[in-house]
Design a protein around this motif. Structure first.
Motif, short mmCIF file in Angstrom:
data_model
loop_
_atom_site.label_atom_id
_atom_site.label_comp_id
_atom_site.label_asym_id
_atom_site.label_seq_id
_atom_site.Cartn_x
_atom_site.Cartn_y
_atom_site.Cartn_z
N THR A 1 3.01 -6.34 -0.37
CA THR A 1 4.09 -5.68 0.36
C THR A 1 4.15 -4.20 0.01
OG1 THR A 1 5.32 -7.76 0.39
CG2 THR A 1 6.56 -5.75 0.87
N ALA A 2 4.01 -3.87 -1.27
CA ALA A 2 4.04 -2.46 -1.70
C ALA A 2 2.87 -1.69 -1.11
CB ALA A 2 4.04 -2.38 -3.22
N ARG A 3 1.70 -2.32 -1.03
CA ARG A 3 0.53 -1.66 -0.44
C ARG A 3 0.81 -1.32 1.03
NH1 ARG A 3 -2.92 -5.32 -1.40
NH2 ARG A 3 -3.62 -4.44 -3.37
N ILE A 4 1.32 -2.26 1.79
CA ILE A 4 1.62 -2.01 3.20
C ILE A 4 2.71 -0.95 3.34
CG2 ILE A 4 2.58 -3.05 5.29
CD1 ILE A 4 1.15 -5.67 4.38
N VAL B 1 -5.90 5.77 5.08
CA VAL B 1 -4.92 5.71 3.99
C VAL B 1 -5.22 4.44 3.22
CG1 VAL B 1 -2.49 5.54 3.32
CG2 VAL B 1 -3.13 6.91 5.31
N THR B 2 -5.35 4.57 1.91
CA THR B 2 -5.51 3.39 1.06
C THR B 2 -4.47 3.46 -0.05
OG1 THR B 2 -7.15 4.40 -0.41
CG2 THR B 2 -7.99 3.20 1.50
N VAL B 3 -4.00 2.30 -0.45
CA VAL B 3 -3.08 2.19 -1.59
C VAL B 3 -3.64 1.08 -2.48
CG1 VAL B 3 -0.75 1.64 -2.36
CG2 VAL B 3 -1.09 2.98 -0.25
N GLY C 1 -3.53 20.05 5.02
CA GLY C 1 -3.84 19.06 4.00
C GLY C 1 -3.00 17.81 4.05
N VAL C 2 -3.38 16.84 3.24
CA VAL C 2 -2.75 15.53 3.23
C VAL C 2 -2.16 15.16 1.86
CG1 VAL C 2 -4.08 14.56 5.15
CG2 VAL C 2 -5.02 14.46 2.85
N GLU C 3 -1.87 16.18 1.07
CA GLU C 3 -1.30 15.93 -0.25
C GLU C 3 0.03 15.19 -0.17
OE1 GLU C 3 -2.63 18.79 0.88
OE2 GLU C 3 -3.04 20.17 -0.76
N MET C 4 0.90 15.64 0.74
CA MET C 4 2.22 15.02 0.84
C MET C 4 2.13 13.57 1.31
SD MET C 4 4.03 17.27 -0.47
CE MET C 4 5.49 16.27 -0.35
N GLU C 5 1.15 13.28 2.14
CA GLU C 5 0.97 11.90 2.60
C GLU C 5 0.55 10.99 1.45
OE1 GLU C 5 1.48 14.39 5.98
OE2 GLU C 5 0.22 14.66 4.22
N ALA C 6 -0.36 11.46 0.61
CA ALA C 6 -0.78 10.66 -0.54
C ALA C 6 0.38 10.47 -1.52
CB ALA C 6 -1.97 11.32 -1.24
N LEU C 7 1.13 11.53 -1.77
CA LEU C 7 2.27 11.44 -2.68
C LEU C 7 3.37 10.54 -2.12
CD1 LEU C 7 2.35 15.18 -3.73
CD2 LEU C 7 2.08 13.25 -5.31
N THR C 8 3.59 10.60 -0.83
CA THR C 8 4.60 9.74 -0.20
C THR C 8 4.18 8.28 -0.28
OG1 THR C 8 5.30 11.51 1.28
CG2 THR C 8 5.83 9.27 1.96
N ALA C 9 2.90 8.01 -0.06
CA ALA C 9 2.40 6.63 -0.16
C ALA C 9 2.66 6.05 -1.55
CB ALA C 9 0.91 6.58 0.19
#
Length: 163
Positions: free
Chosen positions: A59-62, A86-88, A112-120
């Motif tokens: 669930t956390a991954r999704i 996107v991978t978690v 860039g995609v830094e904020m997307e990785a940090l948000t994930a």
């Protein structure tokens, strides 16, 4: 540490969305990490699949993947992006004890995609907390940080891991 000027603040001090229309498309990748520290019994409960709310890790991954796709809706001045990957990844760490979370966000684009990785990572950690809080209210979320980034004019970044 560099002393770069803030790109989201104009000469009058007003916040604005950065104009990236003149930037070229490049492949951009960012990774971020974080953790949820918990009692060893809570970690065992999660690993054994005995959490009352269900499969905590899946669930956390999704949730993390979904959050990365919603970053522009959550954080003012972020550009909406067409993410291509996107991978978690969530791994148990018996020494913590707890779960370590790592996310990767990727696209070919102008920003860039830094904020997307940090948000994930952030939302995956919050989801872990939410799903296990009935068993352990003392969980601690921490260490959320950009690990790497590549692509774009500012070049590559790799976090220095030394203390």
């Amino acid at each position: 540490m560099t002393s770069a000027r803030l790109t989201h603040i104009d000469d009058t001090g007003q916040a604005h969305m950065v104009d990236v229309s003149e930037k070229g498309d490049t492949v951009r990748i960012a990774t971020a990490t974080g953790y949820v520290k918990m009692h060893a019994e809570t970690l065992a409960m999660i690993q054994d699949g005995n959490a009352r709310k269900g499969d905590v890790i899946a669930t956390a991954r999704i949730a993390g993947i979904m959050a990365a796709k919603q970053t522009a809706s959550l954080i003012p001045l972020c550009h909406p992006l067409m993410l291509t990957k996107v991978t978690v990844d969530i791994q148990a760490d018996e020494e913590l004890p707890g779960l370590r979370v790592a996310a990767l966000a990727k696209l070919k684009g102008q920003t860039g995609v830094e904020m997307e990785a940090l948000t994930a990572v952030s939302i995956a950690c919050l989801t872990i907390y939410d799903m296990a809080k009935a068993a352990d209210r003392e969980m601690e979320i921490g260490g959320i940080q950009l690990a790497t980034k590549s692509g774009g004019k500012s070049g590559d970044f790799v976090r220095n891991q030394s203390p």
